[in-house]
Design an enzyme around this catalytic site. Structure first.
Site, mmCIF file in Angstrom:
data_model
loop_
_atom_site.group_PDB
_atom_site.id
_atom_site.type_symbol
_atom_site.label_atom_id
_atom_site.label_comp_id
_atom_site.label_asym_id
_atom_site.label_seq_id
_atom_site.Cartn_x
_atom_site.Cartn_y
_atom_site.Cartn_z
ATOM 1 N N ASN A 32 0.831 -1.215 0.000
ATOM 2 C CA ASN A 32 0.000 0.000 0.000
ATOM 3 C C ASN A 32 0.863 1.261 0.000
ATOM 4 O OD1 ASN A 32 0.949 0.157 2.590
ATOM 5 N ND2 ASN A 32 -1.048 0.069 3.610
ATOM 6 N N LYS A 84 6.565 -1.072 11.480
ATOM 7 C CA LYS A 84 7.731 -1.606 12.211
ATOM 8 C C LYS A 84 8.396 -0.652 13.193
ATOM 9 C CE LYS A 84 11.135 -0.199 8.804
ATOM 10 N NZ LYS A 84 12.386 -0.447 8.135
ATOM 11 N N SER A 124 10.976 -11.389 13.999
ATOM 12 C CA SER A 124 12.051 -10.513 14.468
ATOM 13 C C SER A 124 12.717 -11.108 15.696
ATOM 14 C CB SER A 124 11.422 -9.161 14.829
ATOM 15 O OG SER A 124 12.339 -8.363 15.529
ATOM 16 N N TYR A 148 4.592 -3.476 18.885
ATOM 17 C CA TYR A 148 5.206 -3.998 17.657
ATOM 18 C C TYR A 148 5.716 -5.422 17.888
ATOM 19 C CZ TYR A 148 8.695 -5.167 14.222
ATOM 20 O OH TYR A 148 9.425 -5.858 13.290
ATOM 21 N N LYS A 152 4.531 -9.428 16.379
ATOM 22 C CA LYS A 152 5.370 -10.485 15.780
ATOM 23 C C LYS A 152 5.149 -11.807 16.531
ATOM 24 C CE LYS A 152 7.030 -8.080 12.525
ATOM 25 N NZ LYS A 152 6.532 -8.305 11.179
HETATM 26 P P1 NAD Z 1 9.439 -1.403 5.403
HETATM 27 O O1 NAD Z 1 8.550 -0.467 6.144
HETATM 28 O O2 NAD Z 1 10.517 -0.824 4.569
HETATM 29 O O3 NAD Z 1 8.557 -2.379 4.488
HETATM 30 C C1 NAD Z 1 7.263 -2.781 4.844
HETATM 31 C C2 NAD Z 1 6.395 -2.594 3.610
HETATM 32 O O4 NAD Z 1 5.073 -3.007 3.923
HETATM 33 C C3 NAD Z 1 6.311 -1.143 3.152
HETATM 34 O O5 NAD Z 1 6.557 -1.089 1.759
HETATM 35 C C4 NAD Z 1 4.874 -0.731 3.470
HETATM 36 O O6 NAD Z 1 4.387 0.226 2.558
HETATM 37 C C5 NAD Z 1 4.158 -2.064 3.403
HETATM 38 N N1 NAD Z 1 2.934 -2.185 4.192
HETATM 39 C C6 NAD Z 1 2.753 -1.969 5.518
HETATM 40 N N2 NAD Z 1 1.485 -2.257 5.874
HETATM 41 C C7 NAD Z 1 0.850 -2.678 4.739
HETATM 42 C C8 NAD Z 1 -0.457 -3.116 4.454
HETATM 43 N N3 NAD Z 1 -1.404 -3.162 5.406
HETATM 44 N N4 NAD Z 1 -0.766 -3.466 3.199
HETATM 45 C C9 NAD Z 1 0.167 -3.411 2.225
HETATM 46 N N5 NAD Z 1 1.427 -3.000 2.432
HETATM 47 C C10 NAD Z 1 1.763 -2.645 3.680
HETATM 48 O O7 NAD Z 1 10.030 -2.412 6.480
HETATM 49 P P2 NAD Z 1 11.168 -3.505 6.337
HETATM 50 O O8 NAD Z 1 12.328 -3.059 7.145
HETATM 51 O O9 NAD Z 1 11.362 -3.863 4.927
HETATM 52 O O10 NAD Z 1 10.486 -4.698 7.130
HETATM 53 C C11 NAD Z 1 9.769 -5.726 6.465
HETATM 54 C C12 NAD Z 1 9.208 -6.668 7.491
HETATM 55 O O11 NAD Z 1 10.278 -7.195 8.272
HETATM 56 C C13 NAD Z 1 8.243 -6.019 8.481
HETATM 57 O O12 NAD Z 1 7.213 -6.932 8.773
HETATM 58 C C14 NAD Z 1 9.109 -5.780 9.711
HETATM 59 O O13 NAD Z 1 8.361 -5.773 10.883
HETATM 60 C C15 NAD Z 1 10.019 -7.005 9.653
HETATM 61 N N6 NAD Z 1 11.301 -6.794 10.347
HETATM 62 C C16 NAD Z 1 12.068 -5.705 10.030
HETATM 63 C C17 NAD Z 1 13.271 -5.511 10.694
HETATM 64 C C18 NAD Z 1 14.122 -4.313 10.416
HETATM 65 O O14 NAD Z 1 14.986 -3.983 11.223
HETATM 66 N N7 NAD Z 1 13.974 -3.639 9.270
HETATM 67 C C19 NAD Z 1 13.702 -6.435 11.664
HETATM 68 C C20 NAD Z 1 12.888 -7.534 11.951
HETATM 69 C C21 NAD Z 1 11.675 -7.709 11.273
HETATM 70 C C1 WQD Z 2 20.849 -0.667 17.431
HETATM 71 C C2 WQD Z 2 21.766 -0.183 18.537
HETATM 72 C C3 WQD Z 2 20.697 1.298 20.090
HETATM 73 C C4 WQD Z 2 20.034 4.543 17.223
HETATM 74 C C5 WQD Z 2 15.151 -2.306 16.359
HETATM 75 C C6 WQD Z 2 13.850 -2.915 16.797
HETATM 76 C C7 WQD Z 2 13.776 -4.362 16.422
HETATM 77 C C8 WQD Z 2 14.084 -4.565 14.934
HETATM 78 C C9 WQD Z 2 15.299 -3.801 14.484
HETATM 79 C C10 WQD Z 2 12.114 -4.807 13.691
HETATM 80 C C11 WQD Z 2 21.108 -0.165 19.916
HETATM 81 C C12 WQD Z 2 21.792 2.017 19.324
HETATM 82 C C13 WQD Z 2 20.384 3.353 17.820
HETATM 83 C C14 WQD Z 2 20.725 5.727 17.588
HETATM 84 C C15 WQD Z 2 22.089 4.445 19.086
HETATM 85 N N1 WQD Z 2 13.041 -4.085 14.098
HETATM 86 N N2 WQD Z 2 21.409 3.311 18.745
HETATM 87 N N3 WQD Z 2 21.736 5.622 18.510
HETATM 88 O O1 WQD Z 2 17.003 -1.433 18.713
HETATM 89 O O2 WQD Z 2 18.402 -3.401 17.978
HETATM 90 O O3 WQD Z 2 16.213 -3.034 16.958
HETATM 91 O O4 WQD Z 2 15.261 -2.444 14.924
HETATM 92 O O5 WQD Z 2 11.788 -5.892 14.039
HETATM 93 O O6 WQD Z 2 12.518 -4.806 16.758
HETATM 94 O O7 WQD Z 2 13.749 -2.785 18.200
HETATM 95 O O8 WQD Z 2 18.030 -1.498 16.396
HETATM 96 O O9 WQD Z 2 19.191 0.133 14.976
HETATM 97 O O10 WQD Z 2 17.472 0.958 16.641
HETATM 98 O O11 WQD Z 2 19.645 0.075 17.475
HETATM 99 O O12 WQD Z 2 23.007 4.419 19.915
HETATM 100 O O13 WQD Z 2 20.443 6.824 17.100
HETATM 101 O O14 WQD Z 2 22.118 1.175 18.255
HETATM 102 O O15 WQD Z 2 20.669 1.717 21.422
HETATM 103 O O16 WQD Z 2 22.082 -0.509 20.847
HETATM 104 P P1 WQD Z 2 17.423 -2.324 17.655
HETATM 105 P P2 WQD Z 2 18.537 -0.011 16.303
#
Ligand code: NAD
Ligand code: WQD
Length: 335
Positions: A32, A84, A124, A148, A152
């Site tokens: 979306n 996220k 995650s 969040y 998950k």
């Molecule tokens: P992102 O926000 O870049 O990508 C998510 C995508 O989903 C976006 O393009 C957004 O527009 C779309 N979206 C959200 N809700 C929607 C809906 N209801 N219908 C259609 N599209 C929708 O995030 P990302 O970093 O690519 O993360 C992808 C997935 O991985 C997420 O589920 C996130 O929770 C999970 N994840 C991310 C991280 C991280 O650090 N980036 C870590 C662990 C898990």
């Molecule tokens: C990494 C380290 C911060 C920003 C988060 C979500 C997790 C997952 C990934 C989706 C930590 C430190 C950060 C800054 C800093 N997402 N930091 N200054 O917290 O491990 O994970 O993103 O699932 O659910 O919680 O990642 O990149 O935010 O932080 O010092 O400006 O960097 O304290 O130690 P995190 P992060």
């Protein structure tokens, strides 16, 4: 395979689309664009010289999902679509629970109806909470400190129960550690809206001069230098992990950590970025960020054993590729 990639225009999704296309799969994206634009889809087609069919739909819209499944013979889905931002989820719990849980339930429902038995879910490392590192898949998830993380953990449980009740349904729950970096072309990467929450995008914005300095959240953790330790993984390795999970999926529920198995502290990441890109990153130590844990890194032996997958890129490559993408974006804006 014909693979439906929800959230496929987002950061991890689009890199996975590239990896899928390069392995010969056909990709259908449903997004979306609430946190992405169609630009990433166009760039992925440019990188691979292959087509992506994309639908601008909300995955919480059952009719819209139905319409995709009736137009295409889908062999498997990778469900990235979700919100996220941890802090935002505390402010907007209902938005997060609705978007992330309802999308998972409806997608599973439509999959079952159309006998689509391969389901890969973006989970995650956050589901582990704070426990002894390295985190291994056999550890019980702990309640997380934010909605969040709960979405998950709940999505994992919902998909597990569905798989138990439907013996031909195959689910892979992929627990990502900290994805950073970008495709080596510099065409796609992480482009957060507003002030970045995560460390690497903040560092790249300091490097580009968009932000003055980095705040390091605490130097009193019980780690090598007092700053938080994380398992950073190159987004292309993570993308390859999805292809491996899809190729090796068998009936039942399978949980895999996708990380490198290496912990890197905040100060170590800053230093690696400075050395890889010959730049200086000004920073100051500030208070801990509420909810942050001290250390998170993966035991990656299960993915290696069962998927024949391991991460290949080191921290230097992650830093170089992250900066290449950010630098390109800045150059395009200047022109
Ligand atoms: P992102 O926000 O870049 O990508 C998510 C995508 O989903 C976006 O393009 C957004 O527009 C779309 N979206 C959200 N809700 C929607 C809906 N209801 N219908 C259609 N599209 C929708 O995030 P990302 O970093 O690519 O993360 C992808 C997935 O991985 C997420 O589920 C996130 O929770 C999970 N994840 C991310 C991280 C991280 O650090 N980036 C870590 C662990 C898990
Ligand atoms: C990494 C380290 C911060 C920003 C988060 C979500 C997790 C997952 C990934 C989706 C930590 C430190 C950060 C800054 C800093 N997402 N930091 N200054 O917290 O491990 O994970 O993103 O699932 O659910 O919680 O990642 O990149 O935010 O932080 O010092 O400006 O960097 O304290 O130690 P995190 P992060």
């Amino acid at each position: 395979m014909n693979v439906l990639v929800t959230g496929g225009a987002g950061y991890i999704g689009i890199h996975t689309c590239v990896a899928l296309l390069e392995k010969g799969h056909t990709v259908i994206v449903a997004d979306n664009f609430c946190n992405s634009t169609v630009d990433s889809v166009n760039k992925a087609m440019e990188i691979t010289s292959k087509e992506i069919v994309f639908y601008h739909i909300d995955v919480t819209d059952e009719q819209a999902l139905e319409s995709i499944f009736s137009q295409h013979k889908i062999d498997g889905v990778i469900h990235f679509a979700g919100l996220k931002a941890v802090g935002e989820s505390i402010m907007l719990p209902l938005t997060y629970y609705f978007n992330n849980i309802v999308s998972t339930m409806l997608l599973a429902k439509v999959c079952l109806k159309h006998q689509v038995n391969r389901f890969i879910f973006s989970s995650s490392a956050t589901v582990y909470g704070e426990q002894k590192v390295p985190f291994i898949e056999t550890l019980e998830p702990l309640p997380t400190t934010n909605p969040y993380g709960e979405t998950k953990a709940m999505s994992e449980r919902i998909l597990t129960d569905i798989a138990k009740a439907n013996p031909t349904f195959s689910v892979s729950l992929l627990r990502y550690f900290n994805p950073i970096g970008a495709h080596p072309s510099g065409l796609i990467g992480e482009a957060p809206n507003g002030i970045p929450n995560n460390l690497m995008p903040y560092i790249t914005q300091v490097a580009s001069g968009k932000r003055e300095k980095l705040s390091v959240f605490g130097n009193d953790f019980f780690t090598v230098d007092g700053t938080g330790v994380r398992d950073y993984i190159h987004v292309m390795d993570l993308a390859e992990g999805h292809v491996a999970a899809l190729d090796n999926l068998t009936a039942g529920v399978h949980i895999y950590n996708l990380g490198t198995g290496q912990g890197t502290s905040v100060l170590q990441l800053i230093q690696a970025f400075e050395e890889a890109n010959r730049l200086e990153i000004p920073y100051e130590i500030v208070n801990r960020r509420p909810g942050d844990i001290s250390s998170s890194y993966a035991n990656v032996s299960k993915a290696k054993r069962e998927l024949s997958w391991t991460a290949k890129h080191d921290i230097t490559a992650m830093c170089r590729d992250a900066w290449r993408f950010e630098n390109n974006r800045e150059q395009i804006k200047i022109r």
